[in-house]
Design an enzyme around this catalytic site. Structure first.
Site, PDB file in Angstrom:
ATOM      1  NE  ARG A 173      -3.789   0.133   2.322  1.00 46.75           N
ATOM      2  CZ  ARG A 173      -4.514   0.547   3.349  1.00 46.75           C
ATOM      3  NH1 ARG A 173      -4.466  -0.096   4.497  1.00 46.75           N
ATOM      4  NH2 ARG A 173      -5.294   1.615   3.227  1.00 46.75           N
ATOM      5  CB  CYS A 197      -1.970   3.819   9.358  1.00 52.99           C
ATOM      6  SG  CYS A 197      -3.338   4.313  10.433  1.00 52.99           S
TER       7      CYS A 197
END
Length: 273
Positions: free
Chosen positions: A175, A231
């Protein structure tokens, strides 16, 4: 190093206020159901989406609640600023660390994260029951510590080179590199960010407090540097923040909005490999 985690073998139940934060990102009702079935005696329950986030906001997927809302939570939970507080979840999860960070932000400096999860507490013989506690309401006034909070504006200054801080992305390497994005509509990372997958912090169902994590962190960021962690939605960055503090990183901040907030504005820049 700051004392962030406590082990159940070192815990005298009666000396602490308890907060149960068990939750599942796949089933939002699971944590409350577990709490209703059994919890540490005296523990209040804080739900990730109802208590530890303000889901009515658009600043990311788990936006931070308003200070007034948090203050009410602390008061109805029967907390005083000097209380010894332990937050727990199922172990090796991000939910207790999220609650702990909010407590630290509010000035509850005697708050700690239980290293082991609920099942280990049960096996160790901590007192449990299924009765909801009735804490006496307090009039506590939080002492907000803005030095550990990174609003979007702080991150924008980092990206623009106006503020010296290392951006540290707690998501998986895939990611981070923008190769795979299963949740957010735009793949990539905040420009200039480094990567440290929060899953590396765990060992055997709990967070790893030995020197291995410290050595890994040192290869990415120096303890003397300011580091701003994020995050996807601000939840799994909380364990990374907690392990940084445990390992002596004194100048750490959490960007609660995280990547989902970063990409919420049109024309924002992201990086990919």
């Amino acid at each position: 190093m700051a004392t962030v985690f406590v082990s159940i073998k070192d815990i005298d139940h009666a000396k602490f206020k308890w907060v149960d934060t068990r939750f599942s990102l796949q089933d939002a009702d699971e944590g409350k159901q577990k709490y209703t079935k059994s919890h540490v005696t005296g523990a209040v329950y804080w739900d990730l989406e109802h208590d530890l986030s303000d889901m009515t906001k658009s600043a990311g997927r788990h936006p931070m609640p308003e200070k007034a809302t948090l203050t009410e939570l602390f008061r109805t939970s029967g907390l005083s600023i000097d209380d010894q507080i332990i937050v727990y979840d199922d172990g090796g999860s991000p939910f207790a660390t999220r609650a702990w960070w909010l407590l630290q932000y509010a000035g509850f400096n005697n708050s700690y994260i239980a290293l082991e999860g609920f099942q280990a507490m049960k096996e160790a013989g901590l007192p449990l029951d299924n009765r909801p506690p009735e804490p006496l309401r307090t009039s506590v006034t939080p002492q907000w510590d803005e030095t550990i909070y990174a609003p979007r504006e702080h991150v924008e200054e980092i990206v623009a080179g106006k503020t010296a801080s290392v951006l540290l992305d707690a998501r998986s390497a895939e990611r981070y590199r923008g190769e795979k994005e299963p949740i957010d509509p735009i793949a990539g990372r905040i420009p200039g960010a480094l990567n440290f997958d929060w899953e590396q912090l765990k060992k055997g169902g709990a967070f790893n407090l030995d020197g291995a994590v410290r050595e890994q962190l040192h290869t990415v960021v120096e303890p003397a540097e300011e580091v701003t962690v994020y995050c996807g939605s601000g939840v799994t960055a909380a364990p990374l923040y907690a392990l940084l503090k445990h390992n002596g990183y004194e100048k750490a901040r959490l960007y609660v909005g995280s990547y989902s907030d970063w990409i919420s504005q049109q024309g924002v820049k992201v990086e990919k490999d």
